[in-house]
Design an enzyme around this catalytic site. Structure first.
Site, mmCIF file in Angstrom:
data_model
loop_
_atom_site.group_PDB
_atom_site.id
_atom_site.type_symbol
_atom_site.label_atom_id
_atom_site.label_comp_id
_atom_site.label_asym_id
_atom_site.label_seq_id
_atom_site.Cartn_x
_atom_site.Cartn_y
_atom_site.Cartn_z
ATOM 1 N N ASP A 228 0.762 -1.309 -0.189
ATOM 2 C CA ASP A 228 -0.209 0.058 0.085
ATOM 3 C C ASP A 228 0.852 1.247 0.087
ATOM 4 O OD1 ASP A 228 0.332 1.082 3.038
ATOM 5 O OD2 ASP A 228 0.198 -1.269 2.750
ATOM 6 N N ASP A 230 0.354 3.784 2.290
ATOM 7 C CA ASP A 230 0.014 4.157 3.390
ATOM 8 C C ASP A 230 -0.892 5.204 3.391
ATOM 9 O OD1 ASP A 230 0.823 4.089 6.121
ATOM 10 O OD2 ASP A 230 1.577 5.929 6.412
HETATM 11 N N1 ADE Z 1 1.149 1.292 5.831
HETATM 12 C C1 ADE Z 1 1.701 0.545 6.795
HETATM 13 N N2 ADE Z 1 2.131 0.878 7.736
HETATM 14 C C2 ADE Z 1 2.620 0.125 8.737
HETATM 15 N N3 ADE Z 1 2.737 -1.079 8.557
HETATM 16 C C3 ADE Z 1 2.290 -1.636 7.421
HETATM 17 N N4 ADE Z 1 2.385 -2.935 6.900
HETATM 18 C C4 ADE Z 1 1.811 -2.757 5.606
HETATM 19 N N5 ADE Z 1 1.377 -1.659 5.262
HETATM 20 C C5 ADE Z 1 1.698 -0.853 6.364
#
Ligand code: ADE
Ligand SMILES: CSC[C@H]1O[C@H](OP(=O)(O)O)[C@H](O)[C@@H]1O
Length: 312
Positions: A228, A230
């Site tokens: 992703d 975030d």
């Molecule tokens: N955006 C994110 N923040 C923290 N840990 C994660 N693991 C996968 N995506 C994450």
């Protein structure tokens, strides 16, 4: 139902894989044992599965230990993972090389979901609530952590990742990983702050795992897979469904990556690296700062279990 396997394993196991989110097992490897063990620091996240990986040079089985970081059913939150028990139990089995997997958020446009990254640096944004050292309670130890990941091992891992590049694996060789506390994801302000620091990816699992591996004289490398962006990018903030969907969709690539790394590490030219000869004995000095008369019995006993003969 899974088939019955032995509950013990004779012989040293040098290599371990720690599976993270979406990688609770390595189903394509032959399971030969499932070990339920405990340590002075508690019980590991999951039984330790011993898998046999055929050596590509002579077909001889190479034993690999596998732990599921969040438990068999992802029942342990990042701050509940018994990292000391996991690392101590692996060292006791003879493990000196850990390939850890992690699902990470990307903090940079060019690290796209499903890309892999082998980070070389980490910034600690955990909050001090996770036990993070074996050296406490009457025995002090200070180990260098300038390079949190084992560079020699990382070189091998990167080379393997690049051999798969034509088959859909995209690998970034370096990067700075933020390890945050969680379990809630970051705020937008935090996500932007980490970007302004030049960080590349974020997870909740690298620490204290990497610190403890270092204390245990185990070469440790993390293979991160972006799932992703975030929440800094302004649309489609991270959520669990998104993370799991990318993990599922890319599981074949993750499996090929592990196999390639295990194939390579099985070669005799890497015997010393896999046995972490370059780290052997490091803690004798780093953990001997407390004079004998100042050592507490419990601490000395626990460390004697982990490092027999080091602090006699
Ligand atoms: N955006 C994110 N923040 C923290 N840990 C994660 N693991 C996968 N995506 C994450
Ligand atoms: C389910 S998203 C957050 C979760 O995913 C990562 O887990 P792991 O590193 O074990 O793959 C991240 O660190 C969080 O624990």
């Amino acid at each position: 139902m899974s088939e019955e396997v032995a509950s013990t394993y004779d012989g040293a196991v040098r290599i371990a894989v720690i599976g993270g989110t979406g990688l609770q097992q390595l189903p394509h490897f032959t399971r030969v044992a499932s070990i339920e063990t405990t340590t002075p620091w508690g019980t590991p996240s999951s039984p330790i599965t011993i898998l046999h990986h055929p050596s590509p040079s002579n077909g001889e089985p190479i034993p690999i230990a596998f732990i599921s970081r969040h438990g068999l059913h992802h029942e342990l939150a990042p701050h509940e993972v018994p990292a000391r028990a996991n690392i101590a139990a692996l060292r006791k089995l003879g493990v000196r090389t850990i390939i850890a997997f992690s699902a990470v958020g990307s903090l940079q446009e060019e690290f796209k979901p499903r890309d892999f990254l082998v980070p070389d640096q980490v910034i600690d944004r955990t909050k001090g609530i996770r036990p993070f050292t074996f050296f406490e309670g009457g025995m002090v130890g200070h180990v260098g952590f300038a390079d949190p990941f084992d560079e020699s091992l990382a070189k091998v891992v990167r080379k393997c990742g690049h051999t798969l590049q034509g088959d859909g694996v995209v690998l970034h060789d370096r990067g700075t990983l933020i390890c945050m506390e969680g379990p809630q994801f970051s705020t937008r302000a935090e996500s932007n702050l980490y970007r302004s620091w030049g960080a590349h990816v974020i997870n909740m699992s690298a620490l204290p795992e990497a610190k403890l591996a270092k204390e245990a004289e185990i070469g440790y490398v993390m293979i991160c897979m972006a799932t992703d962006y975030d929440c800094w990018r302004g649309h489609e903030d991270v959520n669990v469904e998104m993370v799991m969907a990318h993990m599922r969709a890319n599981s074949t690539n993750a499996r090929h990556f592990v196999s390639a790394v295990l194939d390579e590490l099985s070669k005799s030219e890497h015997t010393d690296l896999v046995a972490a000869k370059h780290l052997e004995g490091m803690m004798k000095g780093a953990g001997s700062i407390t004079a004998k008369e100042g050592r507490k019995f419990d601490a000395a006993e626990k460390l004697g279990w982990l490092f027999p003969g080091y602090f006699d």
